[in-house]
Design a protein around this motif. Structure first.
Motif, PDB file in Angstrom:
ATOM      1  N   ASP A 134       0.820  -1.121  -0.068  1.00 29.31           N
ATOM      2  CA  ASP A 134       0.115  -0.214   0.081  1.00 29.31           C
ATOM      3  C   ASP A 134       1.046   1.171   0.038  1.00 29.31           C
ATOM      4  O   ASP A 134       1.193   1.848   1.082  1.00 29.31           O
ATOM      5  N   LEU A 135       1.428   1.802  -1.347  1.00 29.47           N
ATOM      6  CA  LEU A 135       2.080   2.802  -1.121  1.00 29.47           C
ATOM      7  C   LEU A 135       1.576   4.206  -0.914  1.00 29.47           C
ATOM      8  O   LEU A 135       2.211   5.045  -0.544  1.00 29.47           O
ATOM      9  N   ALA A 136       0.074   4.299  -1.219  1.00 32.97           N
ATOM     10  CA  ALA A 136      -0.691   5.245  -0.783  1.00 32.97           C
ATOM     11  C   ALA A 136      -0.445   5.613   0.829  1.00 32.97           C
ATOM     12  O   ALA A 136      -0.270   6.552   1.198  1.00 32.97           O
ATOM     13  N   ALA A 137      -0.489   4.557   1.573  1.00 32.33           N
ATOM     14  CA  ALA A 137      -0.460   4.735   2.879  1.00 32.33           C
ATOM     15  C   ALA A 137       0.900   5.267   3.445  1.00 32.33           C
ATOM     16  O   ALA A 137       1.222   6.104   4.201  1.00 32.33           O
ATOM     17  N   ALA A 138       2.191   4.602   2.562  1.00 34.45           N
ATOM     18  CA  ALA A 138       3.396   5.070   2.885  1.00 34.45           C
ATOM     19  C   ALA A 138       3.506   6.440   2.617  1.00 34.45           C
ATOM     20  O   ALA A 138       4.176   7.339   3.270  1.00 34.45           O
ATOM     21  N   GLN A 139       2.971   7.056   1.313  1.00 35.75           N
ATOM     22  CA  GLN A 139       3.332   8.322   1.086  1.00 35.75           C
ATOM     23  C   GLN A 139       2.611   9.222   1.828  1.00 35.75           C
ATOM     24  O   GLN A 139       3.096  10.173   2.216  1.00 35.75           O
ATOM     25  N   ALA A 140       1.361   8.882   2.441  1.00 38.82           N
ATOM     26  CA  ALA A 140       0.784   9.725   3.391  1.00 38.82           C
ATOM     27  C   ALA A 140       1.292   9.695   4.793  1.00 38.82           C
ATOM     28  O   ALA A 140       1.235  10.880   5.582  1.00 38.82           O
ATOM     29  N   TRP A 141       2.114   8.756   4.984  1.00 39.61           N
ATOM     30  CA  TRP A 141       2.719   8.761   6.406  1.00 39.61           C
ATOM     31  C   TRP A 141       4.083   9.390   6.254  1.00 39.61           C
ATOM     32  O   TRP A 141       4.534   9.971   7.348  1.00 39.61           O
ATOM     33  N   PHE A 142       4.858   9.099   5.243  1.00 42.16           N
ATOM     34  CA  PHE A 142       6.359   9.819   5.407  1.00 42.16           C
ATOM     35  C   PHE A 142       6.442  11.190   4.843  1.00 42.16           C
ATOM     36  O   PHE A 142       5.420  11.773   4.152  1.00 42.16           O
ATOM     37  N   ASN A 143       7.375  11.940   5.681  1.00 47.80           N
ATOM     38  CA  ASN A 143       7.538  13.117   5.130  1.00 47.80           C
ATOM     39  C   ASN A 143       7.906  13.328   3.757  1.00 47.80           C
ATOM     40  O   ASN A 143       8.961  12.253   3.167  1.00 47.80           O
ATOM     41  N   PRO A 144       7.505  14.181   2.985  1.00 45.78           N
ATOM     42  CA  PRO A 144       7.666  13.933   1.406  1.00 45.78           C
ATOM     43  C   PRO A 144       9.414  13.793   1.085  1.00 45.78           C
ATOM     44  O   PRO A 144       9.804  13.199   0.207  1.00 45.78           O
ATOM     45  N   SER A 145       9.976  14.892   1.738  1.00 47.31           N
ATOM     46  CA  SER A 145      11.473  14.816   1.470  1.00 47.31           C
ATOM     47  C   SER A 145      12.389  13.548   1.858  1.00 47.31           C
ATOM     48  O   SER A 145      13.263  13.093   1.230  1.00 47.31           O
ATOM     49  N   VAL A 146      11.536  12.768   2.849  1.00 49.76           N
ATOM     50  CA  VAL A 146      12.409  11.576   3.199  1.00 49.76           C
ATOM     51  C   VAL A 146      11.805  10.528   2.346  1.00 49.76           C
ATOM     52  O   VAL A 146      12.545   9.617   1.950  1.00 49.76           O
TER      53      VAL A 146
END
Length: 456
Positions: A134-146
């Motif tokens: 679930d990359l959508a969940a990962a993108q929502a969780w992570f700070n974009p720059s990280v």
């Protein structure tokens, strides 16, 4: 959070200063990650066993075991077996294992520079290509720059444990010894240079204590406002005038204190992981750039050291603040037996499928390691307890999240080559064997040629 680019580089402005009250607002949809809950239990009759390569040694191997044990406590269908591989041989052994068809199931890269090369070679898997991730969940969780540290050509090849950054540690007792205010670390490079001169101690020509020594061109090139790569034109810009200025300043130290004398001083130093013999803890350096993990070392091995922490000093008062970030990136090699199981561990270490437990992992239970990958973690009371218990940790967090400019490794196929050649170039410049402008011109040409050879 809206990402902006500066000078067509990978240097990101993180926007206006963040109050802790606003951290969650900037996370946006990050709540989706929290809703994932803990990992499912008991879904397989026989556990899947995964081999996990990493390069942490000493006390940090214990940290890895702590993380793996937490993973096992959360679920019982995947078992992870950590294996230490010496970092100076890590990439060579990893590449050989992948080529032989016998790779580890997961590996941690110290920094993201090797990801583009490995991705271009087809040596590692994109998470988008693994069923069930679930990359959508990962993108929502992570700070974009990280999150971007693990990306190459619009695909995600890894996720980081955390975000590393740099701040200046200084020894308050040394400051008092020479008449400096122990509660005021240097804010500009002019102050840093002046303090370093006062703090350096010599016995004849022999340096017995170094006030300060700049060693990281990635960081200081960013602090001076430089850009190392233009992704739009696919142009290497190591000889950016601001990077030249940074390297000229770095070279001023061996010019002032002697290249041979500094080399002799360094020869007698213990490693950064030498506990109470660490060069800063043992008093060999009065000021040193380091990461938040050093706060735990200071508490455990240098409890008698009184120290302060300040953000990276700027070249001149009023200039934009800056920092450099990197990650310890979890990747999945091509050819693993169960990519989905490996991906679950990768998501776990980054906190995506276990956000509450991530607070413990990013603090090793009771100490700082690095800045969390997610804004949500900053608000967590358990994380705030660690911030309060370790004075200076808040400076590291703020110096990354509130910096005007944050640099990260260039995302390009020749990134690993770039890093290796920069290290070799920097050694010659700091030994006064080459001049900064000529050295950076040559580096730019060499890396650009390699990049074009690799098809950019």
């Amino acid at each position: 959070m809206t990402k902006k680019t500066d000078n067509h580089s990978l240097i990101h402005r993180l926007g206006s200063p963040l109050s802790r009250r606003n951290f969650l607002k900037l996370s946006g949809a990050a709540g989706a990650a929290v809703a994932l809950g803990t990992l499912p239990r008991g879904l397989a009759q026989e556990p899947v066993t995964l081999t996990y390569w990493h390069g942490w040694t000493g006390q940090w191997e214990e940290m890895v075991n702590f993380v793996v044990d937490m993973f096992h406590q959360k679920q019982d269908r995947i078992r992870v077996e950590p294996v230490v591989v010496a970092w100076d041989q890590f990439l060579a052994k990893l590449s050989a294992a992948i080529a032989a068809g016998n790779p580890p199931d997961i590996a941690t890269l110290f920094g993201s520079t090797a990801i583009p090369t490995l991705a271009r070679q087809g040596a590692i898997l994109a998470l988008e290509d693994i069923e069930g991730v679930d990359l959508a969940a990962a993108q929502a969780w992570f700070n974009p720059s990280v999150y971007e540290l693990g990306q190459f050509e619009d695909k995600t090849y890894g996720l980081s444990y955390w975000a590393g950054d740099n701040c200046l540690l200084y020894n308050k007792a040394h400051f008092e010894e020479v008449g400096l205010d122990p509660e005021k670390g240097p804010a500009t490079l002019a102050e840093l240079d002046a303090y370093a001169e006062q703090l350096t101690v010599k016995d004849g020509d022999k340096i017995t204590r170094m006030g300060f020594q700049p060693t990281d061109l990635w960081l200081w090139g960013t602090v001076f406002g430089g850009s190392f790569y233009n992704p739009e034109t696919k142009t290497v810009t190591a000889n950016d005038p601001n990077i030249v200025r940074a390297l000229e300043w770095m070279q001023s130290y061996p010019e002032k204190y002697g290249a041979r004398e500094i080399a002799a001083f360094q020869t007698g130093l213990s490693s950064e992981r030498a506990q109470n013999l660490d060069p800063f803890i043992s008093g060999k350096y009065s000021m040193q750039m380091n990461g938040p993990w050093k706060l735990g070392d200071l508490k455990n091995f240098g409890s008698d050291v009184r120290f302060g922490v300040v953000p990276p000093p700027v070249p001149e008062a009023g200039m934009p603040t800056a920092n450099w970030t990197w990650g310890d990136i979890q990747i999945i090699p091509n050819g693993v037996k169960d990519p989905a199981a490996a991906a679950e561990f990768v998501l776990f270490t980054g906190g995506v499928n276990d956000p509450e437990g991530y607070v413990e992992r990013v603090t090793w239970g009771d100490r700082p390691i690095n800045v969390p990958v997610s804004q949500q973690v900053i608000e967590n009371p358990a994380f705030q307890e660690i911030v309060t218990a370790f004075p200076g940790f808040d400076v590291f967090v703020d110096a990354l999240l509130n910096a005007d400019r944050v640099g990260s490794p260039p995302v390009m196929a020749a990134a690993a080559f770039y890093s290796d050649r920069m290290t070799a170039m920097l050694e010659k410049v700091l030994l006064l064997q080459e001049e900064p402008q000529a050295a950076l011109d040559a580096l730019t040409t060499e890396v650009q040629r390699q990049l074009e050879t690799m098809g950019s």
